[in-house]
Motif scaffolding. Structure first.
Motif, PDB file in Angstrom:
ATOM      1  N   ARG A  89      -4.141  -5.894   5.311  1.00  0.00           N
ATOM      2  CA  ARG A  89      -3.028  -6.221   6.206  1.00  0.00           C
ATOM      3  C   ARG A  89      -3.462  -7.054   7.422  1.00  0.00           C
ATOM      4  N   MET A 141       7.845   2.631   0.116  1.00  0.00           N
ATOM      5  CA  MET A 141       6.555   2.022   0.473  1.00  0.00           C
ATOM      6  C   MET A 141       6.005   2.645   1.758  1.00  0.00           C
ATOM      7  N   CYS A 156       9.266   0.690  11.770  1.00  0.00           N
ATOM      8  CA  CYS A 156       8.222  -0.289  11.429  1.00  0.00           C
ATOM      9  C   CYS A 156       8.779  -1.646  11.032  1.00  0.00           C
ATOM     10  N   ASP A 171       3.043  -6.098   2.481  1.00  0.00           N
ATOM     11  CA  ASP A 171       3.466  -5.190   3.549  1.00  0.00           C
ATOM     12  C   ASP A 171       3.871  -5.920   4.831  1.00  0.00           C
ATOM     13  N   LEU A 224       0.835  -1.214   0.000  1.00  0.00           N
ATOM     14  CA  LEU A 224       0.000   0.000   0.000  1.00  0.00           C
ATOM     15  C   LEU A 224       0.864   1.256   0.000  1.00  0.00           C
ATOM     16  N   GLU A 263       5.868  -3.986  12.781  1.00  0.00           N
ATOM     17  CA  GLU A 263       5.448  -3.127  13.900  1.00  0.00           C
ATOM     18  C   GLU A 263       3.941  -2.883  13.919  1.00  0.00           C
ATOM     19  N   ASP A 264       3.343  -2.861  12.732  1.00  0.00           N
ATOM     20  CA  ASP A 264       1.932  -2.463  12.669  1.00  0.00           C
ATOM     21  C   ASP A 264       0.982  -3.520  13.211  1.00  0.00           C
ATOM     22  N   ARG A 295      -5.479   5.024   9.841  1.00  0.00           N
ATOM     23  CA  ARG A 295      -5.434   3.580  10.131  1.00  0.00           C
ATOM     24  C   ARG A 295      -5.952   3.213  11.520  1.00  0.00           C
TER      25      ARG A 295
HETATM   26  N1  LIG Z   1       4.696   1.620  10.926  1.00  0.00           N
HETATM   27  C1  LIG Z   1       4.903   1.966   9.663  1.00  0.00           C
HETATM   28  O1  LIG Z   1       5.403   3.039   9.380  1.00  0.00           O
HETATM   29  N2  LIG Z   1       4.487   1.125   8.735  1.00  0.00           N
HETATM   30  C2  LIG Z   1       4.650   1.347   7.337  1.00  0.00           C
HETATM   31  C3  LIG Z   1       3.600   0.612   6.567  1.00  0.00           C
HETATM   32  C4  LIG Z   1       3.732   0.843   5.093  1.00  0.00           C
HETATM   33  C5  LIG Z   1       2.759   0.042   4.274  1.00  0.00           C
HETATM   34  N3  LIG Z   1       3.038   0.242   2.896  1.00  0.00           N
HETATM   35  C6  LIG Z   1       1.324   0.419   4.571  1.00  0.00           C
HETATM   36  O2  LIG Z   1       0.810   1.321   3.930  1.00  0.00           O
HETATM   37  O3  LIG Z   1       0.709  -0.178   5.442  1.00  0.00           O
END
Ligand SMILES: NC(=O)NCCC[C@H](N)C(=O)O
Length: 287
Positions: free
Chosen positions: A116, A271, A277, A91, A48, A96-97, A162
């Motif tokens: 995700r 990205m 992350c 992704d 994404l 981390e997410d 998000r």
């Molecule tokens: N914690 C972060 O900075 N995560 C980056 C996520 C990038 C991924 N392309 C996204 O849009 O979810």
């Protein structure tokens, strides 16, 4: 229910001089230095992109950059634990997410980005295997770990694209009883709160002002001159893992007595990723 499979542990090598667990007399827990990582998918370029233009990504270079990132963690005493690869989740490397870890509790995220959500399954298995207590963000809540910045017992959480109000409420319900003060702050100019700000070891929040909604939300705020200069991973001992794309900020941090450890993460920056992350650091595991 099937027992979760044990996460793959990268054994500390000669680059890892410290032990990964020491008793913490204040909490009865263990001060650990473990870092969860996940290697990038060959489909990273299909991930994404929300706030920046899409540009070509070199997946082979991304893998090499990720390996250097992992070596940098290990070289500074972090035992890296590699989560199972998820080649069909472009992704997935942005591990981390998928969770928030506070003390020994892992709160499994519910990403606002629906594609995700599948990533959380293996992170949940891994933290369970490591002995964390579990909690989770529940529907209709959404929350991504990139929106959560912990400074001591203050937990800033970004309300943005998000992470929604129900997600913040869920985080507060999970961490409040553990002693955390969960503070919601607005995020509208970047993907996540930690795309805008992170913190130095003394708790000073750092950010690139054009991308920070409200610098006044933080007790102490230090502006930095580059967007990617706003992102640091605290390696311990005053060492700051940061992107090689922020040399002027690195100089300023060195002038403040810190030791920047630069890594080139250009393919992840394309990205919308940053140094924070690419790992989840576990500092306090029990038992
Ligand atoms: N914690 C972060 O900075 N995560 C980056 C996520 C990038 C991924 N392309 C996204 O849009 O979810």
């Amino acid at each position: 229910m099937a027992r979760p499979s044990a996460p793959r542990v990268t054994p500390p090598d000669m680059l890892s001089p410290m032990t990964s667990a020491m008793p913490n007399p204040l909490t009865g827990g263990t001060t650990s230095r473990k870092a969860l990582v996940r290697r990038p998918s060959p489909r990273l370029a299909d991930g994404l992109v929300t706030h920046i233009d899409r540009t070509p990504v070199d997946a082979a270079l991304a893998l090499r950059q990720w390996e250097v990132y992992v070596v940098a963690l290990r070289a500074h005493g972090w035992e890296t634990i590699e989560l199972p690869p998820l080649d069909d989740c472009p992704d997935g490397v942005f591990v981390e997410d998928t969770m928030v870890v506070y003390k020994n509790v892992a709160v499994i995220a519910r990403p606002g980005a629906e594609p995700r959500r599948a990533e959380t399954v293996t992170t949940e298995e891994a933290v369970t295997g490591l002995g964390c207590s579990l909690n989770r963000i529940r529907e209709p809540g959404t929350l991504e770990g990139g929106d959560v910045l912990k400074i001591g017992d203050t937990v800033y959480v970004g309300r943005g694209g998000r992470t929604n109000g129900d997600g913040i409420r869920g985080l507060r319900a999970a961490l409040g009883p553990l002693g955390a003060r969960v503070v919601a702050v607005p995020v509208s100019k970047v993907l996540h709160l930690k795309s805008a700000v992170t913190a130095l070891p003394d708790g000073t929040v750092i950010g690139y002002p054009p991308l920070v909604d409200d610098p006044g939300a933080f007790d102490r705020f230090l502006p930095v001159p580059e967007e990617s200069g706003a992102h640091v991973v605290l390696l311990g001992g005053g060492k700051l893992l940061m992107a090689a794309s922020a040399p002027r900020t690195a100089e300023r941090f060195a002038d403040l007595g810190y030791e920047p450890v630069p890594v080139d993460i250009s393919e992840f920056e394309k990205m919308e990723g940053c140094v924070t992350c690419l790992s989840v650091r576990l500092r306090e595991l029990y038992g």
